[in-house]
Design an enzyme around this catalytic site. Structure first.
Site, PDB file in Angstrom:
ATOM      1  N   GLU A  80       0.806  -1.417   0.024  1.00 26.34           N
ATOM      2  CA  GLU A  80       0.312   0.031  -0.135  1.00 26.34           C
ATOM      3  C   GLU A  80       0.679   1.246  -0.143  1.00 26.34           C
ATOM      4  O   GLU A  80       0.334   2.536  -0.599  1.00 26.34           O
ATOM      5  CB  GLU A  80      -0.929   0.090   1.255  1.00 26.34           C
ATOM      6  N   SER A 340     -32.489 -31.115  49.111  1.00 26.16           N
ATOM      7  CA  SER A 340     -31.184 -31.651  50.084  1.00 26.16           C
ATOM      8  C   SER A 340     -29.951 -31.541  50.081  1.00 26.16           C
ATOM      9  O   SER A 340     -29.086 -32.011  51.068  1.00 26.16           O
ATOM     10  CB  SER A 340     -31.660 -33.252  49.871  1.00 26.16           C
TER      11      SER A 340
END
Length: 673
Positions: A80, A340
């Site tokens: 680029e 329980s």
């Protein structure tokens, strides 16, 4: 050229330069150059668990240039903007070349935009095909170079580069196309991420694979020419398959992610203690469990390291998106009946206070406790049973008898000592608390079992990294080991592996909740199954539906559970016949004969100021020697004096008990300020 002409030319140049400089300096800039990035929820090692899109509906994730593969950065610069680190925002040579190619060929052959100019266009979402747009990019690029350094400009590009659809930035593109962060990329992957921003709609590999492959090839060729890639690397990259579809962003731990973001909406990153792989595995397990459940039932899991308290996995429901199952409700945080699974606490307290031993015999028989007449789950009675057998069989009558001897307030104080909040119907704890008659979260119950696993020392569970918190003792080490030893021998279905896993199941009244909670030498885990709306699920039992899932959870923690801790040196491992006489039969002491000890001071419910040297206590009646306990911890042992100075210092709540030579006890709840 005479001197006057030269001087005039220089003056004109100075004026023009000053005007140009002022023109650049007065460039209108975006209000905030910091890119808005997604809120991220991370695992303990930094792996992404979940991300939220930014407000404009785009996936833009924060990215540190230092954590981007250098090969990608080298390719980007080579392809680029080769002179990126040398120009001041505009590459004049590249611009002149591009203009010349347009004049000669009548079309755009190569772009002249620098990375800085591309950043200028991206942060303003400006036009690309007009001279006015290009001129604006040039001006803004020059201004950016004056305000920011090259690293900051590169960072802006890495955040804004379009990667197809609503993907922006190299990290979002890397995760969506390759399922990984950009810290390590193959040359082929890096080349595709360089090529995509030029024309993301036309080079998307799932829609236009031929164009994507051609664009990638051009990047690889230029990278080779620039010396960034060797010839064999470029050739191998050309042969690497393209991704065939875009991947969905991870959405693990959705309930926790929503909770963290709601608590701190401005935070961009939430670091958790979760294990990403374990979290994903348990979410899959939860989803696979749903088809076997009723249409509106769901599941929830909590797994923690009981040494540190760090929660390693938290699954709030089997399907977060299901409306029928109310999947959006986090059932790890919803107060529900523990059934329980609270019974181990009652027996642990009795063991801690010297009221019972695992081999102490209790009576499983029809009994009315002041009008409260509980029954066993199977509505049958077994007569004399040891505490070990009563806990193995999860009998109701014996545990209520022990609760009456302890006092419900003692049980609730122990829960508070463990840092667990509980909802009590009517705000008054009764004997039914030992049978699940209260509301506790699944995370809270896992935290209690973590205390058992740690030898009775409480630990605060946490989903985010936190400094170690003060730990308060819930049970004595001996009592905690006895409870764990009993739970490790809990009868289990033949289909379950014979692992050294201490666990307890529970089923709440009306089959609304099915639970299984257990621990090994390192981890503690809890499973809840039921309907989020609390509607009963007939025929649902903790042992049938939750226990197998608990073993499946531990199967994902390793090939076998970590061995449990050995017995403390002073644990009384005795048969019933070897027990001291007062410990052989619980019923003998439950009646509290006339000569049973009584706490003369302090009275039950007293609020007192703590003294510098401790707190004075006195016992009447009973037979010496006396042993004093505070919150289950022995503080004075075998004292022949009826008065004792207890080493207690506030502020805080304390459950005091004194046990005499016959094993008879007296108790009081006090607060020290």
């Amino acid at each position: 050229m005479n001197a006057r002409t030269l001087l005039g030319a220089v003056g004109l140049a100075v004026v023009l330069w000053a005007g140009f400089d002022r023109w650049v300096a007065m460039t209108p800039m975006p209000a905030d150059l910091r890119p808005a990035t997604a809120t991220e929820v991370l695992a303990h090692d930094g792996q992404l668990l979940r991300a939220f899109m930014v407000d404009d509906g785009r996936w833009r994730l924060a990215v540190d240039p230092d954590r981007v593969d250098p090969a990608y950065l080298n390719m980007l610069i080579a392809y680029e903007d080769r002179r990126f680190y040398r120009h001041s925002g505009v590459d004049v040579a590249a611009l002149l070349r591009a203009v010349g190619q347009v004049v000669v060929n009548g079309r755009v052959v190569s772009g002249g935009s620098t990375l800085t100019m591309q950043v200028a266009r991206l942060i303003e979402d400006g036009p690309t095909g007009t001279w006015a747009g290009k001129w604006r990019q040039i001006r803004l690029a020059l201004a950016l170079e004056r305000r920011l350094d090259k690293a900051a400009i590169l960072s802006l590009y890495l955040h804004h580069a379009p990667m197809g659809g609503n993907l922006e930035g190299v990290r979002a593109g890397s995760i969506a196309w390759f399922g990984r962060d950009p810290a390590r990329l193959t040359p082929a992957q890096a080349a595709l991420l360089v090529a995509l921003p030029q024309a993301p709609a036309l080079r998307s590999p799932d829609r236009h694979p031929a164009r994507a492959q051609a664009a990638r090839a051009r990047v690889l060729a230029r990278a080779h020419r620039a010396g960034v890639l060797a010839a064999d690397q470029a050739a191998a990259a050309l042969r690497e398959p393209l991704p065939v579809q875009r991947r969905a962003f991870r959405a693990h731990a959705p309930h926790l992610a929503d909770r963290l973001r709601g608590a701190a909406p401005d935070a961009r990153v939430h670091l958790t203690t979760l294990d990403a792989d374990l979290q994903a595995a348990l979410e899959e397990l939860a989803a696979r469990a749903l088809p076997a459940l009723p249409a509106q039932a769901t599941v929830a899991f909590v797994v923690a390291d009981h040494e540190s308290g760090a929660i390693r996995a938290l699954v709030g429901s089997g399907d977060y998106t299901s409306v029928a199952r109310r999947g959006f409700v986090d059932m790890t945080q919803a107060p529900r009946s523990p059934g329980s699974t609270l019974k181990p606490l009652v027996y642990g307290l009795a063991f801690s206070d010297g009221l019972a031993h695992p081999e102490t015999v209790l009576n499983d028989r029809p009994t009315s406790f002041g009008g409260y007449a509980p029954q066993n789950f199977d509505r049958s009675f077994r007569g004399p049973v040891t505490a070990r057998e009563a806990l193995h069989l999860s009998l109701n009558l014996p545990v209520v008898e022990v609760t009456q001897a302890l006092g419900p307030a003692r049980v609730m104080a122990a829960l508070r000592q463990a840092g667990i909040a509980a909802d009590i119907p009517g705000d008054m704890a009764g004997l039914a608390v030992s049978l699940g008659g209260l509301g506790v979260t699944l995370e809270g119950m896992v935290q209690f079992y973590a205390a058992i696993a740690r030898g009775g020392e409480g630990v605060a569970l946490s989903v985010t990294p936190a400094p170690p918190a003060p730990r308060r003792r819930v049970l004595t080490p001996q009592a905690a080991w006895h409870v764990g030893d009993i739970l490790a021998a809990t009868p289990r279905a033949p289909v379950l592996p014979d692992w050294p896993l201490a666990f307890k199941t529970g089923t709440s009244y009306g089959h609304r909740d099915a639970l299984a909670i257990g621990f090994d030498g390192r981890h503690v885990a809890g499973v809840w199954v039921g309907r989020a709306d609390g509607v009963p699920v007939p025929g649902m039992y903790g042992g049938d539906v939750a226990a197998p899932l608990l073993f499946d959870v531990f199967a994902r923690l390793g090939p076998r559970p970590v061995p449990l801790a050995p017995a403390p040196p002073d644990a009384l491992v005795l048969t019933h016949a070897e027990l001291p006489a007062p410990l052989r039969h619980f019923g003998q002491r439950a009646g509290q004969p006339r000569d049973a000890p009584e706490l003369a001071f302090p009275p039950d419910g007293a609020v007192m100021m703590a003294g510098a040297g401790g707190m004075v206590a006195r016992v009447d009646r009973g037979r010496a020697p006396f042993s004093w306990f505070a919150n289950g911890v022995p503080v004075v042992l075998r004292s022949h004096d009826r008065s004792a100075v207890l080493p207690l210092h506030g502020p805080g709540f304390f459950s005091l008990s004194v046990v005499d030579a016959d094993g008879l006890a007296a108790r009081a709840q006090i607060e020290l300020q």
